[in-house]
Design an enzyme around this catalytic site. Structure first.
Site, PDB file in Angstrom:
ATOM      1  N   GLU A  92      35.235 -87.359  15.881  1.00  0.00           N
ATOM      2  CA  GLU A  92      36.296 -86.373  15.928  1.00  0.00           C
ATOM      3  C   GLU A  92      37.616 -86.904  15.358  1.00  0.00           C
ATOM      4  OE1 GLU A  92      37.245 -84.910  19.785  1.00  0.00           O
ATOM      5  OE2 GLU A  92      38.504 -83.327  18.956  1.00  0.00           O
ATOM      6  N   ASP A  93      37.935 -88.140  15.695  1.00  0.00           N
ATOM      7  CA  ASP A  93      39.267 -88.641  15.362  1.00  0.00           C
ATOM      8  C   ASP A  93      39.358 -89.599  14.178  1.00  0.00           C
ATOM      9  OD1 ASP A  93      40.057 -87.206  17.543  1.00  0.00           O
ATOM     10  OD2 ASP A  93      40.124 -88.924  18.914  1.00  0.00           O
TER      11      ASP A  93
END
Ligand code: MN
Length: 739
Positions: A92-93
């Protein structure tokens, strides 16, 4: 963040220290090759998060390490989950892709990470999207329950480290947590995590209450610990004497559950008696565990009397989420009910860590409740008729039994008790919204105020400036807040109406030549059988009492004084005070002066010899003796100082004064007999009445007795407290209240 000095060398060491602690936490489940896998995941996470920091300024990697540690230590998950926890924010990051993960760690890990990535940010949109995403989250869960368990660990760590977040973010995370995560943890049997999530949410959502209860708990900590020791030691001794290995300890209730109890029962903190439970954890073998638990039960209930209504056997039939334990409530040494939970180490692990712990003990768990639950979720999701919102509602209905969650039009969540109506919701939003509420739209449909809300309803309140609170509203609101507000505004309204009634009455009495004074007004209220003068004015304003009624009253009263009443009062008071002064003492000696001066003991405070008292000159009833700490004293002295006379008791013993004692304790055989023997035989005190209430072994009684003075009463009280089983003896101020 100001002046954050970062020593990278120190940080590097700290990261390694935390990583090693994680390895220690999962040591018990490690198999060959596992350590290498975990190291690889750690390296990948460290590398890809290397430039990131948390809001607190700490290196980001602390977070995935902590989540992995929670997964291992507090949920009891194995290597695959630890790897996934370490990598849970990577896709996600950072630049790492799912393909990268699959290549390095295989299909299984990639699938879980995919699930974790998808469900993050679930709540960033409006409610229907929320539901849709929630459905997806559960679809993934149906594939692999570890997704939800790691998500819970992630949420728990975020909640634990929220102090650096902005306030609005704290509130958002907290409400999501009580709304979805805590119930989910509960459903999965993760009790420890569920309570911690609830406490943390409360810490941010209801800061003052949280701190208040926390302080209260700290105040009494030493006392509570002593009680727990006194309770546990004999149990432990006998249990071990019977050849069982046991750990006996006190387990405090969570702040959130104490608060819930206070709200539910509408009681102050002081009246929550079960601030902790006693837990007996037995070291037992699988074939003996049931028998051992019952053996411990028998020992506890030999020592302390059990409440037969409070026995719960979740060993013979475990809860759907796998919880096994034996619960009983017994009467502790100080007449206090105490919950005792008896279980084995294995059962305790399941109770604390939920189903994950099950897998450790049962290789195949085909018949376990979890599989049943997952199956049920699957069926629900497959049902094409139910749309996402319906599903969310059904799901929530299963999670909550006594509270519902309602959305505002803007999507904010409001928590209400079961059976709350649209009107309760309105008062929850704001007092003014409640008071002016004329209807509501629930899920865009118009409904009446009394409409009972359902979990997940979206409610919009319709108000009108013409609306005022109505008496019948009290018939359908359920929250204490709405009830109190309605009552107070009804009272306000009544007072306003009564004000006009007072003017009308004054005019009417004048035309009938009846003096308008407090005595006559009281006589009138009495005549019309009304509880107060306010009610009299109110009835006059409404027209229920009219001229005809007043004339009837006048006829019934043969003589109506037309002389101004204050003048009579002044004369009477003066003559009484003169009589007192004539005895060249400005002190009324109660006892001696009995024959000469007419006085009575006030029944608002029932003074007895020895009490600090004063005399109050009344017009029609002579002198009344009040205790200086009488609830009415301040008012009397402030408004009618000239009517107050000093008074003291003389040393006479032959008179007896009526007073009341309230006695509580444990209902033992012969208790009442002992009580009356001490009072009437040992102390030669006359009993006027005695009432006793016994509820679940708790004894509560009131005794009305004739005593000579406070000294006499104190001695009696002391002696009564020595009777076995009696815990408190208190004098009550007002005999009126007792009857
Ligand atoms: Mn995270």
């Amino acid at each position: 963040m100001k002046d954050l000095v970062i020593d990278l060398e120190v940080e590097k060491n700290e990261i390694l220290k935390r990583y090693r602690a994680l390895l220690r936490a999962c040591k018990s489940t490690l198999e060959k090759g596992d350590k290498r896998m975990i190291r690889k995941a750690f390296d990948m996470a460290l590398e890809s998060h290397s430039d990131m920091r948390r809001k607190s300024g700490e290196p980001y990697i602390y977070h995935p390490i902590a989540v992995a540690q929670i997964a291992a230590e507090e949920i009891g998950l194995g290597t695959t989950s630890i790897v996934c926890a370490l990598l849970h924010d990577v896709v996600e990051d950072t630049d790492v892709t799912l393909d990268d993960i699959e290549r390095e760690f295989g299909k299984k890990v990639a699938k879980i990470i995919d699930g974790l990535t998808k469900i993050s940010g679930v709540f960033d949109t409006n409610s229907s999207l929320q539901a849709e995403n929630f459905r997806k989250m559960l679809l993934t869960l149906a594939d692999d329950v570890r997704v939800i368990l790691i998500k819970l660990a992630d949420r728990l760590h975020n909640m634990r480290t929220m102090e650096f977040m902005p306030r609005d973010k704290q509130l958002k995370l907290s409400s999501e947590t009580v709304y979805l995560y805590a119930p989910l943890a509960h459903r999965l049997g993760l009790y420890a995590i569920k309570s911690e999530l609830e406490d943390l949410s409360m810490k941010y959502m209801e800061r003052e209450t949280y701190q208040f209860i926390k302080n209260k708990l700290n105040e009494k900590k030493a006392e509570r610990e002593k009680f727990i020791r006194d309770f546990s030691e004999p149990v432990k001794k006998i249990v071990e004497g019977q050849g069982l290995v046991a750990d006996v300890f006190g387990r405090p209730k969570s702040i959130h559950s104490i608060w819930n109890k206070m709200k539910k029962k509408a009681i102050p903190f002081e009246e929550v008696y079960d601030l902790f439970a006693i837990r007996i954890i037995l070291d037992s073998t699988p074939e003996n565990e049931k028998a051992d638990c019952w053996k411990a039960y028998s020992i506890v209930t030999d020592l302390y009397r059990p409440n037969p209504d409070r026995l719960r056997d979740w060993i013979s039939s475990p809860k759907a989420n796998g919880y096994e334990s034996l619960h009983t409530t017994v009467m502790g040494p100080r007449g206090q009910w105490v919950e005792v939970q008896i279980r084995t180490k294995r059962m305790n692990e399941i109770a604390e860590k939920g189903f994950a712990a099950h897998w450790k003990y049962k290789e195949s768990s085909t018949d376990s409740g979890l599989d049943l639950w997952v199956q049920k979720v699957r069926d629900l999701l497959k049902n094409p008729e139910s749309n996402a919102l319906d599903f969310l509602d059904d799901f929530k209905m299963n999670l909550f039994s006594d509270e519902i969650f309602i959305f505002t039009p803007k999507g904010a969540l409001i928590q209400l008790p079961l059976n709350a109506t649209a009107l309760d919701f309105a008062f929850e939003i704001h007092t003014d919204v409640g008071a002016s509420c004329i209807g509501a739209k629930v899920n865009h449909k118009l409904v009446p105020l009394s409409y009972k809300l359902q979990n997940g309803d979206q409610v919009e309140i319709i108000t009108s400036s013409k609306q005022v609170p109505k008496e019948d509203w009290l018939n359908f609101v359920v929250t204490a807040k709405a009830k109190a507000k309605i009552k107070s505004s009804l009272k306000e309204e009544k007072r306003r109406i009564a004000e006009t009634g007072k003017e009308i009455l004054e005019r009417k009495l004048k035309s009938l030549k009846i003096t308008y004074n407090s005595e006559n007004i009281h006589k009138l209220s009495y005549y019309f059988k009304l509880p107060s003068t306010l009610d009299l004015f109110f009835e006059v304003a409404k027209g229920t009492i009219d001229m005809k009624d007043l004339k009837e009253y006048q006829a019934s009263e043969k003589v109506i004084e037309n002389k101004p009443q204050d003048k009579i009062e002044a004369e009477q008071v003066q003559s009484l005070v003169r009589t007192l002064k004539a005895k060249d003492a400005d002190m009324l000696l109660i006892g001696e002066d009995m024959q000469k001066i007419d006085y009575k003991l006030a029944n608002c405070c029932n003074p007895i010899p020895g009490d600090d008292v004063f005399g109050f000159v009344t017009v029609s009833d002579g002198i009344k003796i009040h205790r200086t700490n009488c609830p009415n004293a301040a008012k009397l002295m402030a408004n009618y100082g000239y009517r107050v006379v000093k008074a003291k008791w003389t040393n006479q013993q032959e008179l007896a004064f009526l007073t009341g004692l309230r006695i509580t304790g444990i209902d033992e055989v012969g208790l009442i007999n002992q009580l009356t023997t001490v009072i009437s035989h040992d102390f030669k005190v006359n009993i006027r009445s005695i009432t006793v209430d016994s509820d679940n072994g708790i004894f509560e009684g009131t005794v009305m007795i004739y005593v000579n003075d406070t000294h006499h009463l104190d001695n009696l009280t002391k002696r009564l407290k020595m009777i076995k089983g009696i815990s408190t003896v208190t004098r009550f101020d007002s005999i009126e209240k007792a009857s």
